[in-house]
Design an enzyme around this catalytic site. Structure first.
Site, PDB file in Angstrom:
ATOM      1  N   LYS A 130       0.864  -1.191   0.000  1.00 14.03           N
ATOM      2  CA  LYS A 130       0.000   0.000   0.000  1.00 14.03           C
ATOM      3  C   LYS A 130       0.890   1.226   0.000  1.00 14.03           C
ATOM      4  O   LYS A 130       2.000   1.183   0.511  1.00 14.03           O
ATOM      5  CB  LYS A 130      -0.869   0.017   1.265  1.00 14.03           C
ATOM      6  N   ASP A 170      -7.060   4.219  -4.452  1.00 13.11           N
ATOM      7  CA  ASP A 170      -7.712   4.073  -3.143  1.00 13.11           C
ATOM      8  C   ASP A 170      -8.331   5.443  -2.861  1.00 13.11           C
ATOM      9  O   ASP A 170      -8.604   6.188  -3.818  1.00 13.11           O
ATOM     10  CB  ASP A 170      -6.676   3.665  -2.069  1.00 13.11           C
TER      11      ASP A 170
HETATM   12  P1  NDP Z   1     -12.994   7.637  -2.671  1.00  7.05           P
HETATM   13  O1  NDP Z   1     -11.919   8.635  -2.523  1.00  7.05           O
HETATM   14  O2  NDP Z   1     -13.596   7.398  -3.993  1.00  7.05           O
HETATM   15  O3  NDP Z   1     -14.174   7.978  -1.665  1.00  7.05           O
HETATM   16  C1  NDP Z   1     -13.948   8.069  -0.298  1.00  7.05           C
HETATM   17  C2  NDP Z   1     -15.256   8.388   0.389  1.00  7.05           C
HETATM   18  O4  NDP Z   1     -15.094   8.223   1.805  1.00  7.05           O
HETATM   19  C3  NDP Z   1     -15.685   9.836   0.190  1.00  7.05           C
HETATM   20  O5  NDP Z   1     -17.074   9.897   0.245  1.00  7.05           O
HETATM   21  C4  NDP Z   1     -15.049  10.519   1.383  1.00  7.05           C
HETATM   22  O6  NDP Z   1     -15.682  11.709   1.755  1.00  7.05           O
HETATM   23  C5  NDP Z   1     -15.245   9.484   2.451  1.00  7.05           C
HETATM   24  N1  NDP Z   1     -14.205   9.626   3.461  1.00  7.05           N
HETATM   25  C6  NDP Z   1     -12.872   9.574   3.277  1.00  7.05           C
HETATM   26  N2  NDP Z   1     -12.222   9.800   4.416  1.00  7.05           N
HETATM   27  C7  NDP Z   1     -13.183  10.017   5.340  1.00  7.05           C
HETATM   28  C8  NDP Z   1     -13.136  10.299   6.716  1.00  7.05           C
HETATM   29  N3  NDP Z   1     -11.977  10.435   7.381  1.00  7.05           N
HETATM   30  N4  NDP Z   1     -14.327  10.431   7.358  1.00  7.05           N
HETATM   31  C9  NDP Z   1     -15.509  10.304   6.692  1.00  7.05           C
HETATM   32  N5  NDP Z   1     -15.599  10.053   5.378  1.00  7.05           N
HETATM   33  C10 NDP Z   1     -14.454   9.898   4.725  1.00  7.05           C
HETATM   34  O7  NDP Z   1     -12.380   6.292  -2.054  1.00  7.05           O
HETATM   35  P2  NDP Z   1     -12.870   4.785  -2.287  1.00  7.05           P
HETATM   36  O8  NDP Z   1     -14.335   4.729  -2.456  1.00  7.05           O
HETATM   37  O9  NDP Z   1     -11.987   4.202  -3.311  1.00  7.05           O
HETATM   38  O10 NDP Z   1     -12.441   4.125  -0.891  1.00  7.05           O
HETATM   39  C11 NDP Z   1     -13.347   4.003   0.207  1.00  7.05           C
HETATM   40  C12 NDP Z   1     -12.882   2.886   1.127  1.00  7.05           C
HETATM   41  O11 NDP Z   1     -12.829   1.655   0.390  1.00  7.05           O
HETATM   42  C13 NDP Z   1     -11.478   3.051   1.709  1.00  7.05           C
HETATM   43  O12 NDP Z   1     -11.449   2.451   2.995  1.00  7.05           O
HETATM   44  C14 NDP Z   1     -10.606   2.235   0.771  1.00  7.05           C
HETATM   45  O13 NDP Z   1      -9.410   1.802   1.388  1.00  7.05           O
HETATM   46  C15 NDP Z   1     -11.540   1.065   0.493  1.00  7.05           C
HETATM   47  N6  NDP Z   1     -11.283   0.275  -0.697  1.00  7.05           N
HETATM   48  C16 NDP Z   1     -11.192   0.847  -1.931  1.00  7.05           C
HETATM   49  C17 NDP Z   1     -10.997   0.064  -3.037  1.00  7.05           C
HETATM   50  C18 NDP Z   1     -11.006   0.616  -4.414  1.00  7.05           C
HETATM   51  O14 NDP Z   1     -10.932  -0.176  -5.346  1.00  7.05           O
HETATM   52  N7  NDP Z   1     -11.107   1.912  -4.618  1.00  7.05           N
HETATM   53  C19 NDP Z   1     -10.776  -1.379  -2.909  1.00  7.05           C
HETATM   54  C20 NDP Z   1     -10.963  -1.899  -1.585  1.00  7.05           C
HETATM   55  C21 NDP Z   1     -11.183  -1.069  -0.534  1.00  7.05           C
HETATM   56  P3  NDP Z   1     -14.989  13.125   1.460  1.00  7.05           P
HETATM   57  O15 NDP Z   1     -15.249  13.384   0.007  1.00  7.05           O
HETATM   58  O16 NDP Z   1     -15.634  14.088   2.370  1.00  7.05           O
HETATM   59  O17 NDP Z   1     -13.520  12.971   1.750  1.00  7.05           O
HETATM   60  O1  2IT Z   2      -7.812  -1.675  -0.654  1.00  9.38           O
HETATM   61  C1  2IT Z   2      -7.770  -2.164  -1.803  1.00  9.38           C
HETATM   62  O2  2IT Z   2      -7.933  -3.367  -2.001  1.00  9.38           O
HETATM   63  C2  2IT Z   2      -7.590  -1.247  -2.924  1.00  9.38           C
HETATM   64  N1  2IT Z   2      -7.537  -0.048  -2.741  1.00  9.38           N
HETATM   65  C3  2IT Z   2      -7.441  -1.799  -4.311  1.00  9.38           C
HETATM   66  C4  2IT Z   2      -6.046  -2.307  -4.530  1.00  9.38           C
HETATM   67  C5  2IT Z   2      -5.717  -2.711  -5.942  1.00  9.38           C
HETATM   68  O3  2IT Z   2      -4.536  -3.026  -6.155  1.00  9.38           O
HETATM   69  O4  2IT Z   2      -6.588  -2.742  -6.811  1.00  9.38           O
END
Ligand code: NDP
Ligand code: 2IT
Length: 451
Positions: A130, A170
């Site tokens: 990461k 992420d």
């Molecule tokens: P995005 O940046 O697309 O969206 C993040 C969302 O979470 C936004 O709505 C943001 O709000 C909110 N958020 C972020 N930080 C905070 C906080 N401290 N408190 C409250 N709300 C918060 O990210 P993703 O959707 O990609 O990621 C979301 C989660 O999913 C994370 O935990 C990530 O690690 C996990 N994840 C992502 C993957 C992926 O493929 N993208 C894969 C597996 C897991 P705001 O706009 O106000 O910051």
């Molecule tokens: O938390 C996760 O699994 C991710 N942000 C996606 C990682 C990836 O390599 O697609």
């Protein structure tokens, strides 16, 4: 006779805490895994003797570097960047990059540790890593984002590669940022290869990668419900976040006949009692991805909805819940409220969104509770398929990939059931995911000897 054969759980965790001072998220993630693994390892001398868990909980390396860039006003800005390469026993390091002001080494170490087990669970050959930066993308112009991404890659490129370490997106890193970083990697190395995933479809990206995490979390939820003879039709869902994972989870819940009541961001949540149909979800995607706006604006477009400033959505009664924003966003009291209001299943789209106390509440209540390392693995799984397509220099059809994602999520569910079932009809998915994820990595490490 070596004297470290049987360090007990408390002593093991005391050592982790001593060696990682102040790294609360990392210690929390290790604790959650160690609780299950210690139980599983009880009669497995070789895992103890070879110090396997201790080795997995010590990253192979942590690279930290300075990232300088110039903002639109000509100011020089200095951020910190990291790449944590946790473990590559079963494949190249693989895991996302996060840009958020809250990013610390502790957060990236917890995420790289979790990623190691998650990637193992997918069944694909990927190790865990990461990276990220404390850079805040909010309010930055496209050019500022570009200059930051280029500067970040100026250092990162020497630590990654298609057979070494393959980053992806992420929080704060989506298609736009991956494009800037891929462009800079290509320029620096003069190599076109699958060094990043989540790329655009025009330049080696995979169909359904943007959708995969959210869709996968809902497939996992549906698989859990099926064990109870139920499905999502007519079920109310509470979802946090409004980014990549949350909006695609909402889309799939809706497609499967559920009713999405909430989405949120770091300012609060919106509650739409009518439910969010595809048009409304498309509106949110446009708001977040193009206009870079706030979820609060939803109520101006859909006046029956209410915005709750500064609150999380866990007190809204629902059948199922999907925390899809960030770590430690669902605490003990939130978990108790969900259970008291009749929630029967929780599927974690985010990484470690439920804190240790909340997770214990769900596990003790014996509701269906899928930890992030199982439920959100669909994203990295399709990243793994993007790597395969890049190596093969071809693109698979969307229908094929949709089916592969579904199959992979069913496979993860089956592995969780195998190791998490109590034999009396209850499945502890946290335990199942931890043990199944650990075992493959641990057995590979045993084969390598002391390295
Ligand atoms: P995005 O940046 O697309 O969206 C993040 C969302 O979470 C936004 O709505 C943001 O709000 C909110 N958020 C972020 N930080 C905070 C906080 N401290 N408190 C409250 N709300 C918060 O990210 P993703 O959707 O990609 O990621 C979301 C989660 O999913 C994370 O935990 C990530 O690690 C996990 N994840 C992502 C993957 C992926 O493929 N993208 C894969 C597996 C897991 P705001 O706009 O106000 O910051
Ligand atoms: O938390 C996760 O699994 C991710 N942000 C996606 C990682 C990836 O390599 O697609």
């Amino acid at each position: 006779m070596a004297n470290n054969d049987h360090v007990n759980l408390a002593d093991f965790m005391a050592g982790v805490a001593r060696r990682n001072p102040g790294q609360t998220e990392f210690i929390q993630a290790v604790q959650e895994v160690a609780e299950d693994i210690y139980d599983f390892m009880e009669d497995k001398e070789d895992y103890h003797r070879e110090q396997i868990l201790r080795r997995i909980a010590e990253p192979d390396r942590v690279v930290s570097f300075r990232v300088c860039w110039e903002d639109d006003n000509g100011n020089i800005r200095v951020q910190r960047g990291w790449r944590v390469q946790n473990n590559n026993a079963i494949g190249p390091y693989k895991g996302g990059i996060r840009f958020h002001p809250s990013v610390t080494e502790s957060i990236l170490k917890f995420l790289a540790f979790e990623q190691t087990f998650k990637n193992s669970l997918t069944g694909l050959p990927m190790g865990g890593g990461k990276g990220g930066s404390n850079f805040n993308p909010k309010g930055k112009s496209d050019r500022e984002i570009m200059r930051f991404c280029q500067s970040f890659m100026n250092e990162l490129y020497r630590h990654i590669g298609p057979d070494c370490d393959v980053p992806a997106g992420d929080i704060g890193v989506g298609g736009r940022e991956i494009g800037f970083m891929f462009g800079q990697y290509k320029r620096l190395t003069n190599q076109w290869n699958g060094v990043l995933t989540g790329k655009g479809l025009e330049y080696g990206g995979s169909a359904i990668r943007p959708e995969a995490t959210g869709y996968g979390a809902v497939y996992f939820l549906a698989a859990m419900l099926r064990t109870k003879g139920q499905d999502l039709k007519g079920k109310t869902a509470v979802i946090s976040g409004s980014g990549n994972v949350a909006t695609h989870a909402a889309e799939k819940v809706t497609q499967l006949g559920g009713k999405v009541l909430t989405l949120s961001d770091s300012s609060g949540f919106v509650h739409d009692p009518d439910g969010m149909d595809q048009d409304k979800i498309n509106w949110v995607k446009e708001l977040k991805n193009k206009r870079r706006g706030r979820i609060e604006e939803y109520v101006a477009a859909y006046p029956k909805a209410v915005f709750h400033a500064g609150k999380t959505p866990w007190n809204v009664p629902c059948d199922v819940a999907l925390p899809c924003a960030t770590q430690n966003e669902l605490l003990g009291d939130d978990a108790r409220a969900l259970v008291a209001n009749g929630c029967i299943a929780v599927s974690e789209g985010a990484n470690m969104p439920t804190n240790l106390e909340g997770a214990h509440v769900f596990r003790d209540a014996k509701i269906l509770f899928a930890p992030g390392k199982a439920a959100n693995a669909g994203g990295v799984a399709v990243s793994g398929l993007e790597m395969s397509q890049n190596s093969e220099r071809r693109s698979w059809k969307e229908e094929e990939l949709q089916q592969m994602l579904l199959d992979i999520m069913e496979g993860i569910h089956a592995r969780c059931v195998q190791y998490g079932s109590d034999g009396k009809g209850h499945v502890d998915y946290v335990r199942g995911a931890n043990i199944a994820g650990f075992k493959k990595v641990a057995d590979a490490m045993l084969a390598f000897g002391v390295v």
